[in-house]
Design an enzyme around this catalytic site. Structure first.
Site, short mmCIF file in Angstrom:
data_model
loop_
_atom_site.label_atom_id
_atom_site.label_comp_id
_atom_site.label_asym_id
_atom_site.label_seq_id
_atom_site.Cartn_x
_atom_site.Cartn_y
_atom_site.Cartn_z
N ASP B 136 0.86 -1.19 0.00
CA ASP B 136 0.00 0.00 0.00
C ASP B 136 0.90 1.23 0.00
OD1 ASP B 136 -1.78 -2.07 0.51
OD2 ASP B 136 -3.02 -0.89 1.86
N LYS B 199 -7.00 3.14 -3.37
CA LYS B 199 -7.42 3.14 -1.97
C LYS B 199 -7.62 4.58 -1.52
CE LYS B 199 -5.31 1.86 2.50
NZ LYS B 199 -4.20 1.15 3.15
N LYS B 235 -10.31 -0.07 -2.50
CA LYS B 235 -10.21 -0.27 -1.04
C LYS B 235 -10.49 1.04 -0.30
CE LYS B 235 -6.92 -1.47 2.65
NZ LYS B 235 -5.58 -1.97 3.00
#
Lengths: 288, 299
Positions: B136, B199, B235
């Site tokens: 991430d 995300k 996400k």
């Protein structure tokens, strides 16, 4: 000029310090002593109860950590605010059959009850806590701590004095509660909520919902985040068994009282506070 | 390689986005379908711990929870991944050996991203070498807001390359992007640069994930799919705490992208406390009684 139309009050519920309507949108009719229509009250469902439990749980840590002195001040403040709204309560009790004298007596007793428990807030810990004799070199203390979130089936026949008499000892001891108001006479409970709302009682400490008791008992007894349940009316055997069984799932403290006369001297006493306390005993080594 | 297209802002109708979210939130999901949705949501959780005080013990405990969220109910699915800082990847990997739970690592100078690119690349490579299955990363919002879109594209592409086989999730930190147009543009840039997931947030900035922002990003994913045939995952992270919210997100996904995205290969929740609320609701559905946090694990 056209004739003035009176603005009627909408009776809602009291959850988390605000006055929401029932999530269900359902109502039931409330009648006066003559059988005439008085108002619509919220017919709360398990979801309203669930929301109230969340509010009560959120308020618990703040309320229980207030000093005893401060809790006493706030209970006293409730009494002051109630004195101020005497006329409103006289009117509402009158609608359901109380004479002026009876209503005054009910309100006086309610206010006195708040003062009574306000006085106990900084005393019950001393009276019921103890230093225990032990046969080793330890100090051994027992102190009381509030049980937590309490669900309450308020007295059906005493919509104001009974209500105040069950709420006061619970909050005096640092608990928070969700109260089901008298099903037949729910209006004074909602007016009492207005008093609470203007008395420095933090939102969520007392939550009052209205509705059909038989629909709500199961949830008042079964919710796993409620630590204790109180009822003071004589219930049928089946309901009592149901409450006991459901409460046992998380070992809720079930407090049953059978009080029909709330003027009776014994209906207010410090043991009522202790009913919603847990005893913690600490062993502390004796220093040199 | 940087695509030929100039990055252009797609206009977003804020009112319409919020209206659509509001309308989709009214969907009622009950009984069996609710249980199914709750379990699906649980299987999509990236169980996350990203605190300076994280310890080996905390990570091991979290991995145990990832494997068996509620031991007294063995039919409950495990979560999708455990998300930790790079120096905890080895511990997490070891604890999750023999399971199909992925280890995700935040990398590239998380959460600010304020480090020179070579250092961020090293950070990413370290996480991957330690065994991270997913990385991430966070974009440089300062550069983005200055209009340095190529800079953002290049940093994502560089980190994607450093990831090797590991999946790359690109955090836009929507709470710092100010407008929906920016969110949409950042999504487009990230996807063009090779993101496997986009995300919303690091969880360190408020507001974190919101439904309108998620909808904007889902629509970007949809348009990217129409254009390129590539499915990019989504996400939302941060601020999603209740099962009710989680179900609302699932509705957004289903209505915007369709059922193909309704699995943990293409949709994740970045959350730590959400898992417990999902568990409480699942147990509530099974027992009929509202649950309390006392009977579930603390973290």
């Amino acid at each position: 000029m056209s004739e003035r139309i009176e603005v009627q009050k909408t009776y809602k519920t009291y959850v988390g310090g605000s006055f929401p309507r029932s999530e269900s949108g359902h109502y039931y009719k409330v009648f006066d002593s003559e059988g005439d229509f008085l108002a619509n009250a919220c017919r709360c469902t398990r979801k309203d109860f669930r929301d109230a439990v969340l509010a009560a749980r959120a308020a618990f840590s703040g309320w229980s950590s207030r000093t005893s002195y401060n809790k006493g001040q706030i209970l006293y403040r409730i009494a002051e605010m109630m004195e101020n709204r005497r006329d409103q309560f006289v009117k509402e009790l009158g609608q359901i059959g109380f004479s002026k004298e009876e209503a005054d007596a009910d309100i006086n007793a309610s206010i006195d009850r708040l003062i009574y428990y306000a006085g106990w807030t900084d005393k019950y810990l001393q009276v019921f806590g103890s230093v225990n004799p032990v046969a080793s070199s330890h100090f051994n203390f027992s102190i009381l701590e509030p049980t937590g979130v309490v669900s309450v089936l308020a007295p059906e026949a005493s919509p104001l004095l009974g209500l105040v008499s069950v709420i006061s000892p619970i909050i005096a001891g640092g608990n928070t509660c969700i109260v089901h108001a008298s099903e037949q006479y729910p209006l004074p409970a909602i007016s009492f909520a207005e008093v609470l709302n203007s008395s420095d009682v933090p939102g969520g400490v007392v939550n009052i919902i209205t509705g059909i008791r038989s629909e709500l008992v199961e949830h008042f007894s079964s919710h796993m985040d409620v630590n204790s349940i109180l009822y003071t009316d004589e219930l049928d055997k089946e309901t009592k068994t149901k409450i006991d069984e459901l409460a046992s799932n998380n070992i809720k403290r079930v407090v049953k009282k059978n009080i029909s006369d709330w003027y009776e001297e014994d209906s207010a006493n410090p043991y009522f506070i202790v009913d919603f306390q847990e005893t913690k005993t600490t062993w502390h080594p004796v220093g040199f | 390689m940087r695509p030929e297209t100039n990055f252009e802002k797609v206009p977003i109708d804020r009112v319409a986005v919020e209206e659509r979210v509001g309308r989709l939130n009214k969907r009622s999901i009950k009984k069996e379908s609710k249980v199914q949705a709750l379990k699906l949501a649980l299987s999509m959780v990236d169980l996350t711990t990203l605190e300076g005080k994280d310890s080996e013990g905390k990570v091991r405990q979290l991995c145990q929870k990832a494997k068996s969220p509620h031991p007294s109910m063995p039919d409950i699915p495990s979560v999708a991944a455990v998300c930790v800082y790079p120096n905890m990847v080895r511990i997490a990997k070891e604890s999750l050996r023999g399971t199909n739970i992925n280890v995700a690592s935040v990398a590239s100078a998380f959460p600010s991203g304020m480090a020179p690119l070579p250092i961020r690349i090293e950070d990413t490579k370290y996480a991957v070498e330690e065994g991270a299955d997913e990385v991430d990363m966070v974009i440089t919002r300062g550069a983005f807001l200055e209009g340095e879109y190529n800079f953002v594209f290049d940093e994502i592409a560089a980190i994607k390359e450093a990831c090797g086989d590991a999946h790359l999730k690109v955090i836009l930190e929507t709470g710092e992007l100010h407008t929906f147009e920016n969110v949409r543009l950042a999504s487009d840039i990230a996807m063009e640069a090779g993101a496997d997931f986009i995300k919303t947030s690091t969880g360190k900035i408020s507001p974190a994930a919101t439904q309108p922002v998620t909808l904007v990003m889902l629509e970007a994913i949809r348009d990217f799919y129409y254009k390129t045939d590539k499915m990019v995952g989504m996400k939302p992270a941060g601020g999603i705490r209740t099962a009710k919210q989680a179900l609302q997100y699932l509705v957004l996904v289903k209505e915007t992208l369709g059922a193909a995205w309704l699995n943990n290969e293409y949709f994740r929740f970045g959350a730590s406390s959400l898992a417990n609320d999902l568990l409480m609701q699942i147990v509530k559905q099974q027992t009929g009684h509202y649950q309390g946090p006392d009977y579930f694990s603390i973290d």
